[in-house]
Write a protein that holds these residues in place. Structure first.
Motif, PDB file in Angstrom:
ATOM      1  N   GLY A 151       0.854  -1.193   0.000  1.00 37.22           N
ATOM      2  CA  GLY A 151       0.000   0.000   0.000  1.00 37.22           C
ATOM      3  C   GLY A 151       0.878   1.226   0.000  1.00 37.22           C
ATOM      4  N   GLY A 152       1.053   1.808   1.141  1.00 36.43           N
ATOM      5  CA  GLY A 152       1.973   2.928   1.313  1.00 36.43           C
ATOM      6  C   GLY A 152       1.710   4.120   0.417  1.00 36.43           C
ATOM      7  N   GLY A 153       2.582   5.097   0.505  1.00 34.94           N
ATOM      8  CA  GLY A 153       2.443   6.321  -0.261  1.00 34.94           C
ATOM      9  C   GLY A 153       1.342   7.211   0.263  1.00 34.94           C
ATOM     10  N   TYR A 154       1.131   7.196   1.585  1.00 32.32           N
ATOM     11  CA  TYR A 154       0.046   7.962   2.195  1.00 32.32           C
ATOM     12  C   TYR A 154       0.435   9.425   2.400  1.00 32.32           C
ATOM     13  N   ASN A 155      -0.596  10.276   2.411  1.00 32.55           N
ATOM     14  CA  ASN A 155      -0.374  11.684   2.750  1.00 32.55           C
ATOM     15  C   ASN A 155      -0.240  11.864   4.257  1.00 32.55           C
ATOM     16  N   ARG A 156      -1.033  11.101   5.012  1.00 32.18           N
ATOM     17  CA  ARG A 156      -0.987  11.143   6.472  1.00 32.18           C
ATOM     18  C   ARG A 156      -1.263   9.751   6.995  1.00 32.18           C
ATOM     19  N   ALA A 157      -0.800   9.508   8.225  1.00 35.20           N
ATOM     20  CA  ALA A 157      -1.057   8.207   8.850  1.00 35.20           C
ATOM     21  C   ALA A 157      -0.907   8.318  10.352  1.00 35.20           C
ATOM     22  N   ARG A 158      -1.595   7.463  11.051  1.00 40.94           N
ATOM     23  CA  ARG A 158      -1.460   7.308  12.498  1.00 40.94           C
ATOM     24  C   ARG A 158      -0.733   5.987  12.751  1.00 40.94           C
ATOM     25  N   ASP A 159      -0.111   5.874  13.918  1.00 38.87           N
ATOM     26  CA  ASP A 159       0.554   4.628  14.282  1.00 38.87           C
ATOM     27  C   ASP A 159      -0.461   3.502  14.432  1.00 38.87           C
ATOM     28  N   GLY A 163      -3.821  -3.399  16.034  1.00 38.51           N
ATOM     29  CA  GLY A 163      -3.712  -4.036  14.725  1.00 38.51           C
ATOM     30  C   GLY A 163      -4.168  -3.199  13.545  1.00 38.51           C
ATOM     31  N   LEU A 164      -4.599  -1.959  13.785  1.00 41.50           N
ATOM     32  CA  LEU A 164      -5.080  -1.092  12.711  1.00 41.50           C
ATOM     33  C   LEU A 164      -4.373   0.260  12.740  1.00 41.50           C
ATOM     34  N   ALA A 165      -4.276   0.884  11.559  1.00 36.44           N
ATOM     35  CA  ALA A 165      -3.729   2.238  11.455  1.00 36.44           C
ATOM     36  C   ALA A 165      -4.644   3.059  10.554  1.00 36.44           C
ATOM     37  N   ALA A 166      -4.958   4.275  10.972  1.00 38.41           N
ATOM     38  CA  ALA A 166      -5.736   5.191  10.136  1.00 38.41           C
ATOM     39  C   ALA A 166      -4.776   5.873   9.171  1.00 38.41           C
ATOM     40  N   VAL A 167      -5.180   5.951   7.895  1.00 42.36           N
ATOM     41  CA  VAL A 167      -4.353   6.576   6.864  1.00 42.36           C
ATOM     42  C   VAL A 167      -5.208   7.484   5.994  1.00 42.36           C
ATOM     43  N   VAL A 168      -4.548   8.427   5.332  1.00 44.69           N
ATOM     44  CA  VAL A 168      -5.185   9.256   4.308  1.00 44.69           C
ATOM     45  C   VAL A 168      -4.361   9.058   3.045  1.00 44.69           C
ATOM     46  N   ASP A 169      -5.016   8.545   1.986  1.00 45.01           N
ATOM     47  CA  ASP A 169      -4.269   8.258   0.757  1.00 45.01           C
ATOM     48  C   ASP A 169      -4.082   9.512  -0.091  1.00 45.01           C
ATOM     49  N   LYS A 170      -3.405   9.359  -1.232  1.00 43.76           N
ATOM     50  CA  LYS A 170      -3.076  10.523  -2.078  1.00 43.76           C
ATOM     51  C   LYS A 170      -4.306  11.197  -2.676  1.00 43.76           C
ATOM     52  N   GLU A 171      -5.461  10.484  -2.711  1.00 42.63           N
ATOM     53  CA  GLU A 171      -6.704  11.098  -3.189  1.00 42.63           C
ATOM     54  C   GLU A 171      -7.467  11.781  -2.064  1.00 42.63           C
ATOM     55  N   GLY A 172      -6.948  11.702  -0.823  1.00 38.84           N
ATOM     56  CA  GLY A 172      -7.602  12.338   0.311  1.00 38.84           C
ATOM     57  C   GLY A 172      -8.589  11.451   1.042  1.00 38.84           C
ATOM     58  N   GLU A 173      -8.708  10.178   0.627  1.00 33.41           N
ATOM     59  CA  GLU A 173      -9.638   9.264   1.283  1.00 33.41           C
ATOM     60  C   GLU A 173      -9.013   8.743   2.584  1.00 33.41           C
ATOM     61  N   MET A 174      -9.805   8.777   3.657  1.00 33.49           N
ATOM     62  CA  MET A 174      -9.338   8.286   4.951  1.00 33.49           C
ATOM     63  C   MET A 174      -9.954   6.920   5.213  1.00 33.49           C
ATOM     64  N   TYR A 175      -9.124   5.968   5.661  1.00 37.54           N
ATOM     65  CA  TYR A 175      -9.594   4.628   5.996  1.00 37.54           C
ATOM     66  C   TYR A 175      -8.583   3.961   6.924  1.00 37.54           C
ATOM     67  N   CYS A 176      -8.907   2.779   7.391  1.00 33.61           N
ATOM     68  CA  CYS A 176      -8.008   2.004   8.247  1.00 33.61           C
ATOM     69  C   CYS A 176      -7.424   0.841   7.462  1.00 33.61           C
ATOM     70  N   ILE A 177      -6.158   0.544   7.767  1.00 36.32           N
ATOM     71  CA  ILE A 177      -5.504  -0.621   7.183  1.00 36.32           C
ATOM     72  C   ILE A 177      -5.109  -1.568   8.305  1.00 36.32           C
ATOM     73  N   ASP A 178      -4.949  -2.865   7.938  1.00 34.36           N
ATOM     74  CA  ASP A 178      -4.446  -3.817   8.924  1.00 34.36           C
ATOM     75  C   ASP A 178      -2.937  -3.961   8.757  1.00 34.36           C
ATOM     76  N   ARG A 179      -2.316  -4.870   9.497  1.00 32.69           N
ATOM     77  CA  ARG A 179      -0.870  -5.033   9.493  1.00 32.69           C
ATOM     78  C   ARG A 179      -0.314  -5.520   8.152  1.00 32.69           C
ATOM     79  N   THR A 180      -1.184  -6.003   7.263  1.00 31.31           N
ATOM     80  CA  THR A 180      -0.735  -6.441   5.936  1.00 31.31           C
ATOM     81  C   THR A 180      -0.886  -5.328   4.895  1.00 31.31           C
ATOM     82  N   GLY A 181      -1.455  -4.183   5.322  1.00 30.15           N
ATOM     83  CA  GLY A 181      -1.695  -3.071   4.395  1.00 30.15           C
ATOM     84  C   GLY A 181      -3.070  -3.121   3.754  1.00 30.15           C
ATOM     85  N   LYS A 182      -3.862  -4.143   4.094  1.00 33.85           N
ATOM     86  CA  LYS A 182      -5.200  -4.313   3.507  1.00 33.85           C
ATOM     87  C   LYS A 182      -6.162  -3.264   4.070  1.00 33.85           C
ATOM     88  N   LYS A 183      -6.911  -2.640   3.167  1.00 44.37           N
ATOM     89  CA  LYS A 183      -7.929  -1.659   3.554  1.00 44.37           C
ATOM     90  C   LYS A 183      -9.059  -2.387   4.268  1.00 44.37           C
TER      91      LYS A 183
END
Length: 185
Positions: A151-159, A163-183
């Motif tokens: 996944g990666g290449g996020y604009n923002r992310a939380r630790d 087992g989950l991390a909140a991220v904001v992708d390059k399109e501005g969408e916010m979601y949570c990923i698991d330890r494998t990077g799966k949305k």
């Protein structure tokens, strides 16, 4: 001037007796500053090893961060250098210290071994098994082997937390990923 006392308040007969500054005893050793140079003494007040440094921090888990000729590295309780020198080196968190040298970051373990990682320009300490790193102004997560999670290449992310991390992708969408990077959501 600084000097050491025992638990009863009795002054200890220490190396050269008084110091400009002194650290705390840890691992049975303390750093003392005399004539702007830091030396390591044991509880009897004797020099524990001959090496001396511009700066030295207390021992933690048998390692101390020292500065010599404006370069930082770690030594063990025998004064043996366990890491290469860096422009800047942090403390160990979750088994790794974040180091920087020539605008590149590194993660080193307590033996001084660097994680095999791609070239990153910024990074955070490990938290819950992962560290956030920056390459080309985008955030990525790496695990303790140095491998990027997909996944990666996020604009923002939380630790990661639970087992989950909140991220904001390059399109501005916010979601949570698991330890494998799966949305997840």
């Amino acid at each position: 001037s600084w000097y050491f006392i025992d638990k009863t308040g009795k002054e200890l007969d220490t190396y050269e007796y008084t110091y400009e500054d002194a650290g705390n005893f840890s691992c049975g050793l303390a750093w003392v500053e005399k004539d702007h140079i830091w030396h390591c003494i044991d509880k009897s007040g004797k020099k524990h090893f001959e090496a001396s440094f511009e700066l030295a921090e207390d021992f933690v888990d048998g390692l101390a961060k020292v500065t010599d000729r404006n370069r930082q590295y770690y030594v063990d309780t025998n004064g043996k250098k366990i890491s290469k020198d860096y422009n800047n080196i942090g403390i160990f968190i979750e088994g790794f210290a974040l180091a920087m040298d020539n605008d590149q970051i590194f993660y080193i373990d307590k033996t001084g071994k660097e994680l095999p990682i791609l070239k990153y320009t910024e990074g955070n300490n490990f938290k819950n098994g992962f560290a956030q790193v920056v390459r080309d102004q985008k955030l990525f997560f790496i695990d303790k082997t140095g491998k990027e999670i997909p996944g990666g290449g996020y604009n923002r992310a939380r630790d990661f937390s639970d087992g989950l991390a909140a991220v904001v992708d390059k399109e501005g969408e916010m979601y949570c990923i698991d330890r494998t990077g799966k949305k997840i959501f």
